[in-house]
Design a protein around this motif. Structure first.
Motif, PDB file in Angstrom:
ATOM      1  N   ALA A   1       9.502   2.727  -0.357  1.00  0.00           N
ATOM      2  CA  ALA A   1       8.805   3.598  -1.304  1.00  0.00           C
ATOM      3  C   ALA A   1       9.758   4.642  -1.882  1.00  0.00           C
ATOM      4  CB  ALA A   1       7.628   4.281  -0.613  1.00  0.00           C
ATOM      5  N   CYS A   2      10.614   5.202  -1.052  1.00  0.00           N
ATOM      6  CA  CYS A   2      11.612   6.166  -1.535  1.00  0.00           C
ATOM      7  C   CYS A   2      12.568   5.491  -2.527  1.00  0.00           C
ATOM      8  CB  CYS A   2      12.394   6.757  -0.366  1.00  0.00           C
ATOM      9  SG  CYS A   2      11.416   7.849   0.683  1.00  0.00           S
ATOM     10  N   GLY A   3      12.875   4.209  -2.280  1.00  0.00           N
ATOM     11  CA  GLY A   3      13.711   3.463  -3.218  1.00  0.00           C
ATOM     12  C   GLY A   3      13.057   3.360  -4.589  1.00  0.00           C
TER      13      GLY A   3
ATOM     14  N   ILE B   1      10.998   5.553  -5.874  1.00  0.00           N
ATOM     15  CA  ILE B   1      11.089   6.887  -6.478  1.00  0.00           C
ATOM     16  C   ILE B   1      12.472   7.102  -7.101  1.00  0.00           C
ATOM     17  CG2 ILE B   1      11.075   9.359  -6.003  1.00  0.00           C
ATOM     18  CD1 ILE B   1       9.045   8.829  -3.791  1.00  0.00           C
ATOM     19  N   VAL B   2      13.507   6.783  -6.334  1.00  0.00           N
ATOM     20  CA  VAL B   2      14.879   6.991  -6.817  1.00  0.00           C
ATOM     21  C   VAL B   2      15.160   6.117  -8.038  1.00  0.00           C
ATOM     22  CG1 VAL B   2      17.316   6.711  -6.231  1.00  0.00           C
ATOM     23  CG2 VAL B   2      15.750   7.715  -4.565  1.00  0.00           C
TER      24      VAL B   2
ATOM     25  N   GLY C   1      18.218   2.837  -5.747  1.00  0.00           N
ATOM     26  CA  GLY C   1      16.784   2.687  -5.506  1.00  0.00           C
ATOM     27  C   GLY C   1      16.357   1.245  -5.410  1.00  0.00           C
TER      28      GLY C   1
ATOM     29  N   ILE D   1       3.447   5.069   1.080  1.00  0.00           N
ATOM     30  CA  ILE D   1       3.843   6.052   2.082  1.00  0.00           C
ATOM     31  C   ILE D   1       2.699   6.351   3.042  1.00  0.00           C
ATOM     32  CG2 ILE D   1       4.542   8.465   2.424  1.00  0.00           C
ATOM     33  CD1 ILE D   1       6.224   8.270  -0.061  1.00  0.00           C
TER      34      ILE D   1
ATOM     35  N   TYR E   1      14.855  -0.550  -2.001  1.00  0.00           N
ATOM     36  CA  TYR E   1      13.537  -1.189  -2.014  1.00  0.00           C
ATOM     37  C   TYR E   1      13.622  -2.648  -1.600  1.00  0.00           C
ATOM     38  CZ  TYR E   1       9.492  -3.654  -3.827  1.00  0.00           C
ATOM     39  OH  TYR E   1       8.403  -4.483  -3.941  1.00  0.00           O
TER      40      TYR E   1
ATOM     41  N   VAL F   1       8.328   3.235   4.187  1.00  0.00           N
ATOM     42  CA  VAL F   1       8.669   4.545   3.629  1.00  0.00           C
ATOM     43  C   VAL F   1      10.015   4.478   2.901  1.00  0.00           C
ATOM     44  CG1 VAL F   1       9.145   6.954   4.166  1.00  0.00           C
ATOM     45  CG2 VAL F   1       7.340   5.749   5.395  1.00  0.00           C
ATOM     46  N   VAL F   2      10.997   3.781   3.510  1.00  0.00           N
ATOM     47  CA  VAL F   2      12.308   3.619   2.873  1.00  0.00           C
ATOM     48  C   VAL F   2      12.159   2.891   1.541  1.00  0.00           C
ATOM     49  CG1 VAL F   2      14.567   2.530   3.059  1.00  0.00           C
ATOM     50  CG2 VAL F   2      13.589   3.706   5.038  1.00  0.00           C
TER      51      VAL F   2
ATOM     52  N   VAL G   1       3.559   4.481  -4.896  1.00  0.00           N
ATOM     53  CA  VAL G   1       4.372   5.042  -3.820  1.00  0.00           C
ATOM     54  C   VAL G   1       3.504   5.826  -2.841  1.00  0.00           C
ATOM     55  CG1 VAL G   1       6.133   6.774  -3.320  1.00  0.00           C
ATOM     56  CG2 VAL G   1       6.527   5.088  -5.111  1.00  0.00           C
TER      57      VAL G   1
END
Length: 301
Positions: A67-69, A71-72, A124, A53, A128, A64-65, A49
Motif C-alpha cells: 500500500a505504501c508503494g 502511495i509513493v 513505488g 492498510i 508494490y 502495508v508495504v 490504500v
C-alpha cells in the motif's frame, strides 16, 4: 519587456532589460485546476490504500508495504504532470550566496530534480509488485492481487515487473546527476555531480575566455517527438578539449542547462551577457544579497 530592478532606484544592481515570456505567471484558474488534479490523485489511490492498510495492519505487514508503494508511485505520477512552478513562486531557495575556497564569494544556482518523479514511480511500483508476490507466496496477499489470488501466472508476472522496476531504479540511481551553475567575479563554473559514483565533473571558464554568451537549444528525441530544451551557450575564444558533455558541448562552447536550473532563463542570460560586457560590475556577484538580482519579480518597462 521586463526589468531586473529588484530593489528599486536605490538598488546596487543595474537595471537590465530581457525578453519576457507572455502569461508566465499562473492564473487563478490554472492554480485551481492544478489543486483539483492533486485532489483526484490523492482521492483515487487513497481510498484503495486506506482499505489495504486497514486490512493489513496487525495482520500482514506485506500488505502495508504494498500500500505504501502505491502511495509513493502515485506521488511520482503527480509530480510528472505537475508544472515546475504551479503557484507562481518568485523566489527560489536554490539560488543562494556561495563561498568557495578557490574562487571566493559568488552565486550558486541549483537545478530542479527532474529525476525525482521517475525515482518515486519506480520505487513505488517495485515495492508494490514485490510485496504482492511475497504476500501471494505466503498466502496473505490481501487486496494486493485482487485478480490473481489463486493464479501463479499472474503472481509471477507481477514479480517479473517488480524486478524490472527495481533494476531500472538501481540504474537511475547510478546515473543520477546533480547540476549547478556558479557565477563568480572571476568566472563561470558548471558543476555536475554523480553522488552514487562519487564523481565530480566541472568546467571553470574565466570571463576573459568568453567570446560571447548566446541562447542555445538542446533537441531531445523520444516517443516519436522532439523536445527543444533551453541552453545558454558560452562560446570560447579558444577551443577546449576534451569535450565534457557531447550532447551539450563542442570544443568551441560550453553549454549551461538553463532548462534544469531553477532560474528564469531569460533573466539569467541577460545578466550573464551584461557581466561579460561590463567587467567593472562583476564584483556584484560577491555581494551576500546578490541572489535577489536573479529572483526579483519582473516589472514592466
Amino acid at each position: 519587456m521586463g526589468l531586473t530592478n529588484p530593489m528599486g532606484s536605490k538598488s546596487p544592481f543595474p537595471t537590465i532589460e530581457f525578453a519576457r515570456v507572455a502569461d508566465a505567471k499562473p492564473s487563478v484558474g490554472s492554480k485551481l485546476s492544478f489543486a483539483g488534479l492533486v485532489a483526484v490523485f490523492i482521492a483515487i489511490p487513497g481510498m484503495w490504500v486506506a482499505i489495504l492498510i486497514s486490512d493489513g495492519i496487525g495482520k500482514s505487514p506485506v500488505v502495508v508495504v504494498g500500500a505504501c508503494g502505491v502511495i509513493v508511485g502515485s506521488l511520482g505520477l503527480l509530480l510528472m504532470i505537475c508544472p515546475p512552478n504551479p503557484w507562481g513562486r518568485k523566489h527560489s531557495a536554490r539560488i543562494r550566496h556561495h563561498l568557495d575556497a578557490t574562487h571566493g564569494s559568488g552565486i550558486s544556482i541549483g537545478a530542479r530534480d527532474i529525476m525525482l518523479p521517475i525515482v518515486l514511480v519506480l520505487a513505488g511500483g517495485a515495492a508494490y509488485a514485490i510485496a504482492a508476490w511475497v504476500g501471494w507466496k505466503l498466502g496473505d496477499a490481501g487486496g494486493l492481487l485482487p485478480l490473481s489470488k489463486t493464479s501463479s501466472g499472474g503472481a509471477t508476472f507481477v514479480l517479473i515487473v517488480g524486478l524490472i522496476l527495481a533494476g531500472a531504479l538501481i540504474l537511475v540511481f547510478i546515473a543520477r546527476m546533480r547540476t549547478s551553475l556558479e557565477l563568480y567575479p572571476a568566472g563561470i563554473r558548471r558543476m555536475m555531480v554523480y553522488p552514487v559514483l562519487r564523481r565530480l565533473r566541472e568546467q571553470f571558464i574565466e570571463w576573459d575566455e568568453v567570446d560571447s554568451i548566446e541562447q542555445g537549444v538542446h533537441r531531445q528525441s523520444g516517443s516519436g517527438a522532439t523536445i527543444e530544451l533551453s541552453l545558454i551557450d558560452v562560446r570560447l575564444l579558444s577551443p577546449r578539449t576534451p569535450v565534457q558533455r557531447r550532447d551539450w558541448d563542442t570544443p568551441e562552447k560550453v553549454a549551461l542547462p538553463a532548462y534544469l536550473l531553477d532560474c528564469d532563463p531569460h533573466r539569467l542570460l541577460a545578466i550573464m551577457r551584461f557581466l561579460k560586457d561590463h567587467p567593472e560590475q562583476r564584483h556584484l556577484l560577491a555581494r551576500p544579497d546578490a541572489p535577489i538580482w536573479f529572483t526579483a519579480e519582473e516589472k514592466a518597462s
